[in-house]
Every structure is written in structure tokens, then in C-alpha cells.
Scaffold this motif. Structure first.
Motif, mmCIF file in Angstrom:
data_model
loop_
_atom_site.group_PDB
_atom_site.id
_atom_site.type_symbol
_atom_site.label_atom_id
_atom_site.label_comp_id
_atom_site.label_asym_id
_atom_site.label_seq_id
_atom_site.Cartn_x
_atom_site.Cartn_y
_atom_site.Cartn_z
ATOM 1 N N VAL B 27 0.858 -1.122 0.006
ATOM 2 C CA VAL B 27 0.106 0.057 0.040
ATOM 3 C C VAL B 27 0.765 1.268 -0.013
ATOM 4 O O VAL B 27 0.771 2.233 -0.942
ATOM 5 N N GLU B 28 1.774 1.217 0.894
ATOM 6 C CA GLU B 28 2.539 2.365 0.893
ATOM 7 C C GLU B 28 4.269 1.835 1.581
ATOM 8 O O GLU B 28 4.196 1.200 2.468
ATOM 9 N N SER B 31 5.199 7.269 2.608
ATOM 10 C CA SER B 31 4.031 7.863 2.783
ATOM 11 C C SER B 31 3.185 8.102 1.502
ATOM 12 O O SER B 31 4.151 8.523 0.568
ATOM 13 N N ILE B 32 2.096 7.872 1.648
ATOM 14 C CA ILE B 32 1.110 8.085 0.336
ATOM 15 C C ILE B 32 1.710 9.469 -0.162
ATOM 16 O O ILE B 32 1.841 9.753 -1.562
ATOM 17 N N ARG B 33 1.666 10.479 0.429
ATOM 18 C CA ARG B 33 1.903 11.983 0.135
ATOM 19 C C ARG B 33 3.387 11.819 -0.616
ATOM 20 O O ARG B 33 3.382 12.513 -1.495
ATOM 21 N N ALA B 34 4.298 11.285 0.336
ATOM 22 C CA ALA B 34 5.602 11.447 -0.392
ATOM 23 C C ALA B 34 5.739 10.803 -1.488
ATOM 24 O O ALA B 34 6.506 11.293 -2.574
ATOM 25 N N THR B 227 -4.221 7.813 -5.421
ATOM 26 C CA THR B 227 -4.439 9.126 -5.399
ATOM 27 C C THR B 227 -3.953 9.769 -6.915
ATOM 28 O O THR B 227 -4.538 10.571 -7.477
ATOM 29 N N PRO B 318 -3.532 15.239 -3.082
ATOM 30 C CA PRO B 318 -2.264 15.413 -2.657
ATOM 31 C C PRO B 318 -1.678 16.713 -3.362
ATOM 32 O O PRO B 318 -1.094 17.657 -2.859
#
Lengths: 127, 361
Positions: B27-28, B31-34, B227, B318
Motif C-alpha cells: 500500500v505504501e 507515505s502516500i503523500r511523499a 491518488t 495531494p
């Protein structure tokens, strides 16, 4: 991976913490919980003056990938809400026991703290 | 049921894992944002070996694939690829796929990529129609044999170019070439699911670790993949369409451009009728104006609270920093700037329709 578990907090099994100082209690979610959730993007919190009962769901933390209810570790009246989180929810990730705190309660009864996990017991749970 | 493990599972460390289409997938990593930001601003790599790989070869490979996908397979020259739907007799999406006509050096004529967990069903679909129609072709499910690595982002060409002699600059969008990557025989396609410039690399599962390791950049999981694709308004199988839970046609799902009505395929007549008569509902983009995060299944209403439809996917973008979603709504809501509400935990939240992609790419 080791997580920060401060000794001066009490913990709920559902990963909320409470730190007390002379009848006032500050509440947040643990380092472990913020790591599990990932990037926090939204926090929904109660209003000042709301009465919370121990174990009651009082708000929601949303990360990019998940929605998670948050529960009151102890009973009391909400005296402050960390409204900085509305604009900077990432503080929950960055500093869960500090700037990422969520609310302050005027404790109805300090004996409720005895029902919670101490730091050692919580460490055992998440390891 | 035991989860299928992608061939690279032993190579990456520290990722959180989930069941996705019967596969144990990351999944990650960070981090998903990074990971999301790395792909938008630089480059990231994804293990997408959970995507199916099915080859179709032989004299009738073209006709079989033409009759089972919505797009015009005859348009493909060797080394071309196209996006298509796979529909039932009623024109409803069973799957979406990319069909590759393989470069001439390969023995296999066509390769198509069904979604995670659909490889068995799609191989069976091709094989059973082959028999029914009396065609001559060989259909082989190669999902376990092949690994697939996506490398996506503005720096993808530079990064991959250092590991291959292929002329990546002359490889057009939706084109595929064969050549070595990090010393491993591979197919390299200029395709992807992020909206960024990038490539998808198909190679033998046993050699995939060498390719993965050579591409030294941010590893990304399914979280960032979701995302990134949502910012582009790309469909996710199981969310924007599902044969049982969300039966939708390509026109409803806003991929009508993949339907070549001048070809013969399963579902064509139903889709021709829908093209003529129009659709009642369509997938549209939404932006939430209130605070909150729209999620799969949340109700969408008009400003009077009357039910209109539901969210199929949503997230906090994001890139944009605003909550975005896809939702099926009555067609009159397909134009941008219509006011609607998304019901989040019982509370109506102000939203408006938006054109997709949500970001300028």
C-alpha cells in the motif's frame, strides 16, 4: 519499528492517549496510530462545552487512505479544542503527543484513569 | 485463500501490505503523500505485477481480440497499444484493459492486461469464445511468468534511459518496444496510470529484481497509485465499474472514446443503441467545498437534499490540497460548476461538479 510511547500518558486500547495535569486532561492519538493511518488530512472534533463519556466516540481522523473514529479515554467536559489541526492536520503525524493534541477535558472523575493502560501495558499491546 | 505474492515481494522491505484482487500488494512504502509527490515532481517506481498478462497469438488472434474488446484492434501496428473496455452482451464493463500488439521480434502477436485478479476469468473468456467462434489462436495466461514494473514521473525517461539502449525518446505514447533493461530482456511501453510521462516494463518474473533494483528511485505503493489515478479521473476496476455491484457501460463511465462502433464485438449493439439514445447517468468529477473527505459509497444529493447518485472514489488530492471525487450523477450534472452535496456521516457537505482530469496534464 519502535514507536514513541511517553511514560507520562495513559492509553486506550484503541490508541488514544490522555495526559493529566491538575484535573485538566489533554487527549490525542498515539504515535503508533498516526503511523498506521498514514498522512492525516482531516480531523473532526467536538465543540468546547460538550460533555464526553469515557469510551464514547468524539470525533474522526481521516488519512488519505482511511477513516478512523476516535474515542474519549475519560469522561469530562471539553474545555479546549486544538483548532490548529483544522488547517494543519499533518501535525497529528508530525507531533502526535505534542502539537498534534486534539482536545482538553475538565475531568469528571480522576478515577477513570485507573481503567486505562499505562505506558508499559500499551507498549506490550503494539509490539 | 492464499494471497498471490508478486515476484518482487521479497525485494522491497518496509512496505505495509494489503489484499488487492487476491494479491498481497504494498500500500505504501514511505507515505502516500511523499510517494505521490515523487511521481508528480520527479520519478517513482511501482510493482504492478498484480496486473494480468495474457498473450493471444495465431492467425485469428486479431479477430478474437477485436470481438472481445470495444476498441479497434485492427488499428494497431506492431509496437502499438490501446486502451479498451471488455463488455458483456448488454454493453456493461466486465473489465478494462490495455491491448498491446507486440513488436515483431516476439512470437506472441497480442498481449492484453486485465485487472488484478481478473486474469483467470479473462483467459477463460478468450478461450471459450475461441471455441465458440471456431477461431484459430492460442491464449496463454502469463500473469505468473511476468513481472510488471511501472516507472512514472517527469524524470522517468532519464532514469530508465540509463539502464537501456532503447531509444526512449522516440517511443510514442501507447507504443511498446522490446529491449534489455538492466541486462534483462523486457518489453518497455510508454503507458501508465498516473498521468505522468513514464513507462511500464514487462519482464520475466525471475529477473524482475534486477530491474527493480537498478531503477533507483522512490518505491510507491497502491495508495499513491490510487491518488495519482484519481487526480486524472482514471477508472479503477471494482470502484467506478464492477460487473455485479456497479454495472456500467463505457458511455456511463465516460470512456465512450474507447468504443469503436464500426467494429464487431460483444456488446456492440447495446452500445450502439446507447450512443444513439444517450445515457441517463454519467461519471463526473466533484470537488468538495466544505471540509471533509468524500469516500466510496457516500450519497450525492442536490442542494434540496434529493438523492442524485453516489461517490465511487474520493480522496484528499495531494497535488491540489482539496477533496476530490468521482460520482455517477444524472447526465445534466455532467457539466462543471453544478452545485451538489455529498453526505458525509449524515451531514450534507457543499460540493460542485468539476471537469476531469482534476489536474492539468
Amino acid at each position: 519499528m519502535s514507536f514513541d510511547v511517553p511514560d507520562d500518558c495513559h492509553y486506550l486500547a484503541s490508541h488514544e492517549w490522555v495526559r493529566t495535569d491538575d484535573g485538566a486532561a489533554r487527549v490525542g492519538i498515539s504515535d503508533f496510530a498516526q503511523d498506521e493511518l498514514g498522512d492525516v488530512v482531516f480531523v473532526e472534533l467536538p465543540d468546547e462545552g460538550d460533555e464526553l463519556t469515557a469510551g464514547e466516540e468524539f470525533g474522526v481522523v481521516e488519512s488519505i487512505k482511511a477513516v478512523s473514529d476516535i474515542y474519549a479515554p475519560v469522561s469530562g467536559t471539553v474545555t479546549a479544542v486544538n483548532d490548529v489541526l483544522f488547517d494543519r492536520p499533518e501535525l497529528v503525524n508530525e507531533d502526535p503527543f505534542g502539537e498534534g493534541w486534539m482536545l482538553e477535558l475538565d475531568l469528571a472523575d480522576e478515577s477513570g484513569l485507573d481503567e486505562l493502560l499505562d505506558a508499559d501495558a500499551y507498549r506490550d499491546q503494539i509490539e | 485463500m492464499t494471497l498471490r505474492r508478486p515476484p518482487l515481494a521479497g525485494v522491497y522491505e518496509g512496505a505495509s501490505l494489503t489484499d488487492f484482487g487476491g494479491w498481497e500488494m504494498p500500500v505504501e512504502f514511505d507515505s502516500i503523500r511523499a510517494e505521490h509527490t515523487a511521481v508528480r515532481e520527479a520519478v517513482g517506481k511501482f510493482d504492478v505485477s498484480h496486473m494480468g498478462q495474457v498473450t493471444v497469438s495465431g492467425p485469428d488472434a486479431l479477430e478474437l481480440t477485436q470481438r472481445l474488446t470495444t476498441n479497434d484492434v485492427a488499428e494497431l501496428a506492431p509496437g502499438d497499444a490501446q486502451y479498451a473496455g471488455i463488455t458483456d452482451e448488454d454493453g456493461r464493463l466486465i473489465d478494462d484493459t490495455v491491448v498491446y500488439r507486440l513488436p515483431a521480434v516476439s512470437d506472441d502477436d497480442y498481449l492484453f492486461v486485465p485487472n488484478a485478479g481478473h486474469d483467470g476469468e479473462m483467459t477463460e473468456r478468450w478461450a471459450s469464445h475461441l471455441d465458440r467462434w471456431g477461431l484459430a489462436a492460442t491464449v496463454t495466461n502469463r500473469t505468473e511468468e511476468y513481472a510488471m514494473i511501472a516507472v512514472q514521473g517527469p524524470d522517468a525517461e532519464t532514469l530508465l534511459g540509463a539502464e537501456t539502449a532503447l531509444a526512449l525518446g522516440s517511443l510514442g505514447r501507447f507504443e511498446v518496444a522490446s529491449g534489455a533493461v538492466a541486462g534483462v530482456d523486457a518489453l518497455v511501453a510508454r503507458t501508465g496510470y498516473t498521468g505522468e510521462a513514464g513507462f511500464e516494463i514487462l519482464c520475466p518474473a525471475a529477473d524482475a529484481a534486477a530491474v527493480w533494483t537498478a531503477l533507483d528511485c522512490q518505491p510507491c505503493g497502491l495508495g499513491a497509485r490510487d491518488t495519482l489515478r484519481l487526480e486524472m479521473g482514471f477508472l479503477l476496476s471494482g470502484e467506478e465499474f464492477h460487473h455485479r455491484d456497479e454495472p456500467r457501460t463505457p458511455y456511463e463511465a465516460d470512456i465512450g472514446w474507447t468504443v469503436a462502433l464500426d467494429t464487431e464485438f460483444v456488446g456492440r449493439d447495446a452500445l450502439a443503441a446507447q450512443a444513439r439514445d444517450g445515457v441517463d447517468e454519467r461519471l463526473v468529477g466533484l470537488e468538495l467545498l466544505d471540509r471533509g473527505v468524500p469516500r466510496h459509497g457516500y450519497a450525492v444529493t442536490d442542494t434540496e437534499g434529493e438523492a442524485l447518485g453516489h461517490v465511487t472514489s474520493g480522496t484528499m488530492s495531494p497535488t491540489l490540497g482539496v477533496p476530490i471525487a468521482l460520482a455517477y450523477l444524472p447526465t445534466e450534472y455532467a457539466e462543471p460548476e453544478r452545485s451538489v452535496e455529498v453526505v458525509i456521516r449524515g451531514e450534507p457537505k457543499e460540493a460542485r461538479t468539476r471537469a476531469t482530469p482534476f489536474i492539468d496534464r
